[in-house]
Design an enzyme around this catalytic site. Structure first.
Site, PDB file in Angstrom:
ATOM      1  N   GLU A 122       0.809  -1.216   0.000  1.00  0.00           N
ATOM      2  CA  GLU A 122       0.000   0.000   0.000  1.00  0.00           C
ATOM      3  C   GLU A 122       0.844   1.269   0.000  1.00  0.00           C
ATOM      4  OE1 GLU A 122      -4.106  -1.387   2.089  1.00  0.00           O
ATOM      5  OE2 GLU A 122      -2.492  -0.948   3.469  1.00  0.00           O
ATOM      6  N   CYS A 135       3.374   8.606   1.609  1.00  0.00           N
ATOM      7  CA  CYS A 135       3.882   7.620   2.558  1.00  0.00           C
ATOM      8  C   CYS A 135       4.163   6.340   1.759  1.00  0.00           C
ATOM      9  CB  CYS A 135       2.818   7.404   3.631  1.00  0.00           C
ATOM     10  SG  CYS A 135       3.306   6.232   4.876  1.00  0.00           S
ATOM     11  N   CYS A 142       6.279  -7.141   7.034  1.00  0.00           N
ATOM     12  CA  CYS A 142       7.389  -6.658   7.862  1.00  0.00           C
ATOM     13  C   CYS A 142       7.893  -7.816   8.700  1.00  0.00           C
ATOM     14  CB  CYS A 142       6.898  -5.523   8.777  1.00  0.00           C
ATOM     15  SG  CYS A 142       8.234  -4.711   9.670  1.00  0.00           S
ATOM     16  N   CYS A 146       5.942  -5.213  15.920  1.00  0.00           N
ATOM     17  CA  CYS A 146       5.539  -4.208  16.913  1.00  0.00           C
ATOM     18  C   CYS A 146       4.072  -4.470  17.252  1.00  0.00           C
ATOM     19  CB  CYS A 146       5.746  -2.811  16.363  1.00  0.00           C
ATOM     20  SG  CYS A 146       7.471  -2.548  15.876  1.00  0.00           S
TER      21      CYS A 146
HETATM   22 FE1  SF4 Z   1       7.239  -3.120  11.048  1.00  0.00          FE
HETATM   23 FE2  SF4 Z   1       7.097  -2.237  13.588  1.00  0.00          FE
HETATM   24 FE3  SF4 Z   1       7.270  -0.456  11.587  1.00  0.00          FE
HETATM   25 FE4  SF4 Z   1       5.024  -1.914  11.933  1.00  0.00          FE
HETATM   26  S1  SF4 Z   1       5.858  -0.365  13.326  1.00  0.00           S
HETATM   27  S2  SF4 Z   1       6.051  -1.523   9.994  1.00  0.00           S
HETATM   28  S3  SF4 Z   1       5.875  -3.882  12.653  1.00  0.00           S
HETATM   29  S4  SF4 Z   1       8.808  -1.995  12.183  1.00  0.00           S
END
Ligand code: SF4
Ligand code: SAH
Length: 414
Positions: A122, A135, A142, A146
Site C-alpha cells: 500500500e 507515505c 514486515c 511491533c
Molecule cells: Fe514493522 Fe514495527 Fe514499523 Fe510496523 S511499526 S512496519 S511492525 S517496524
C-alpha cells in the site's frame, strides 16, 4: 483498560531478511524504472549500442522517465523513430499495478498496489494546506512484530525493489497529474515555464508505509537516490524522512549513504515497555538506539531527529513517562522533536488510544521540558490509511505455503 498482558509473539526479533527472488518477466524484457543511469547505459551497450550511443540514449531515456513520467517509448520524441521500437522490444517502463484506489473524507488517498509477480502493498498520500506527503512502503509485510502495528501482524513476503519503491512516487505523480506537459524537444518560453511547473501537490516523502526500510537498505537507498537525483525526480533530501523502528547498525549508513531526515519509532522510555511493544528493542536497547541517534550524520538543531511516540492508554502515557522522555532526549543531547501519534485501532489490536486529555498533558510536559511535541492528527482512518493500519490480504500464508502454491500453479500451467 486494554488487555495488554503479554502474549507470545511469533517471528524473530532481528532476522536478516532474505529477499524473496523476484520472478523475471515472462517476456524477458527488462524494466528500466529503478535503475541508475549507468546501469541503463550498460544495458543499452549490452543490447548492441556502441559506448557513445549508449550513453547518449541512456541520458535521454532517463530524462523522459523521471522528468516527464512517460511510460511509452513512442512518446520519446527526441529519440529517432526507428530506435523507439528497438527499445520497446527489449525494455519496459514499469509502474506498480493499481488494485484499488480509495479516497478518505479528509482528502487522504490510499492505493492498494501489486508487484508484477502478484504481491500486494500500500501507499498513502496525505494532502495538507502547505504540503503533500506521500507515505511509501519499503517491504511487502514486515519482519518485525511491533504489537500496536497492523503491518506487524503480516509476515515479510519480500523486499520491494528500487523500481517498486521509486515506482510508488512515479505512480503518485501520474495520479496527481504532476508531470510537466508539452514537448521537451521543442521548449519555447511557454514550454519551459510549464516544464518547470511549480506548485506541485506531492512535496514530501516519508518512508513510513509497510515495512522496515533499514532492513531493505540497499533497495531503499537506490530508490531514494533516484528520487533525490537532480536528473531524476529531483526532490530535496530535506523533504524526505525515513522512519526506523531502531535498526541501530544501519543508522549511520543511512545518514552517510542516503542523508535524509531520520525519524525513530521510540514509543517507550523503559526497557520493559519497549521490549513489549517494539520487540527489536530486545536486540538493540534504548541506550544503543539513543547513542546512534546522537551520532546520526547530519543531525543538527536545523535538522532535528523526529521521535515518534504512539499514545497507548495506560501503557506508555503517564506523566512520569513524559518526564523520562525529556530526560533521555536531553541526556543524549539530541536535537529532537517528538511526534505524538494517537494510536490508530485495527481489528484484534490489544491496545487502546490514550484519552485526548492524557495526550494533551503528555504533550504539555514535553513542551515544558523544552522539546516540541505536537500531536499528529490521524489521517485517513476511515479507509484504514492511518499509521499502522496498513495491511494487505496476502498475510496469512506462510512462505512455505506460498512456495507450494507457486510450485502447484507452475505444474498446472505446464
Ligand atoms: Fe514493522 Fe514495527 Fe514499523 Fe510496523 S511499526 S512496519 S511492525 S517496524
Ligand atoms: N517500520 C518503520 C516505518 C513504518 S511505521 C517504523 O516502524 O518506524 C510508521 C509509524 O507508524 C511508526 O512510528 C510506527 O511505529 C507507527 N505506528 C504503527 N502502528 C501504529 C498504530 N496502530 N497507530 C499509530 N501509529 C502506529
Amino acid at each position: 483498560m486494554a488487555d495488554t498482558t503479554l502474549m507470545s509473539i511469533p517471528g524473530q526479533v532481528d532476522p536478516v531478511p532474505v529477499a524473496r527472488d523476484i520472478t523475471p518477466r515472462e517476456d524477458g524484457r527488462v524494466d528500466l524504472i529503478g535503475l541508475p543511469k549507468k546501469d541503463i547505459t550498460a544495458l543499452f551497450e549490452g543490447a548492441g549500442l556502441d559506448k557513445r550511443q549508449a550513453k547518449l540514449r541512456a541520458k535521454q531515456v532517463f530524462h523522459w522517465l523521471y522528468h516527464r513520467g512517460v511510460t511509452d517509448f513512442e512518446a520519446m520524441t527526441d529519440i529517432a523513430k526507428t530506435m523507439r521500437p528497438w527499445l520497446a522490444e527489449r525494455f519496459v517502463i514499469g509502474r506498480p499495478d493499481v488494485v484499488e484506489a480509495q479516497h478518505s473524507t479528509d482528502g487522504t488517498r490510499k492505493w492498494l498496489l501489486k508487484t508484477s509477480d502478484g504481491h500486494e502493498f500500500e501507499m498513502v498520500f496525505i494532502p495538507d494546506a502547505d504540503r503533500g506527503t506521500l507515505c511509501v512502503s519499503s517491504q511487502v509485510g514486515c519482519t518485525l512484530n511491533c504489537r500496536f502495528c497492523h503491518t506487524g501482524t503480516m509476515r515479510l513476503v519480500r523486499n520491494l525493489t528500487p523500481g517498486e519503491i521509486v515506482g510508488q512516487v512515479m505512480l503518485a505523480r501520474d495520479s496527481l497529474g504532476e508531470w510537466p506537459k508539452g514537448r521537451m524537444d521543442d521548449l519555447g518560453d511557454e514550454g519551459e515555464a510549464e516544464y518547470n511547473a511549480d506548485g506541485r501537490l506531492l512535496t514530501n516523502i516519508v518512508m513510513m508505509g509497510m515495512g522496515e526500510p533499514l532492513y531493505n537498505f540497499d533497495n531503499v537507498r537506490d530508490a531514494l537516490q533516484l528520487v533525490m537525483d537532480g536528473d531524476g525526480l529531483a526532490l530535496s533530501k530535506r523533504r524526505i524522512t525515513l522512519s526506523t523502528s531502531g535498526v541501530v547498525p544501519a543508522m549511520a549508513r543511512c545518514g552517510e549513504e542516503i542523508g535524509v531526515n531520520l525519524a525513530v519509532s521510540l514509543h517507550a522510555v523503559s526497557k520493559e515497555v519497549r521490549d513489549e511493544i517494539v520487540p527489536i528493542n530486545k536486540k538493540y536497547g534504548l541506550e544503543e538506539l539513543l547513542q546512534a541517534c546522537a551520532d546520526y550524520p547530519g543531525a543538527s538543531n536545523a535538522r532535528r531527529i523526529t521521535f515518534e511516540y504512539v499514545m497507548l492508554k495506560d501503557k506508555n502515557d503517564s506523566d512520569d513517562d513524559a518526564r523520562e522522555l525529556v530526560r533521555l532526549l536531553k541526556a543524549y543531547k539530541l536535537p529532537a522533536k517528538v511526534n505524538l501519534i494517537p494510536f490508530n485501532p485495527w481489528p484484534g489490536a490489544v491496545y487502546e488510544c490514550s484519552t485526548p486529555e492524557r495526550i494533551k498533558r503528555f504533550s504539555d510536559i514535553v513542551f515544558e521540558g523544552g522539546i516540541s511535541a505536537p500531536v499528529r492528527t490521524p489521517r485517513g482512518r476511515d479507509i484504514d490509511a492511518a499509521c499502522g493500519q496498513l495491511k494487505t490480504t496476502a498475510e496469512k500464508k506462510s512462505r512455505a505455503q506460498r512456495d507450494r502454491e507457486e510450485a502447484e500453479a507452475a505444474v498446472q500451467a505446464s
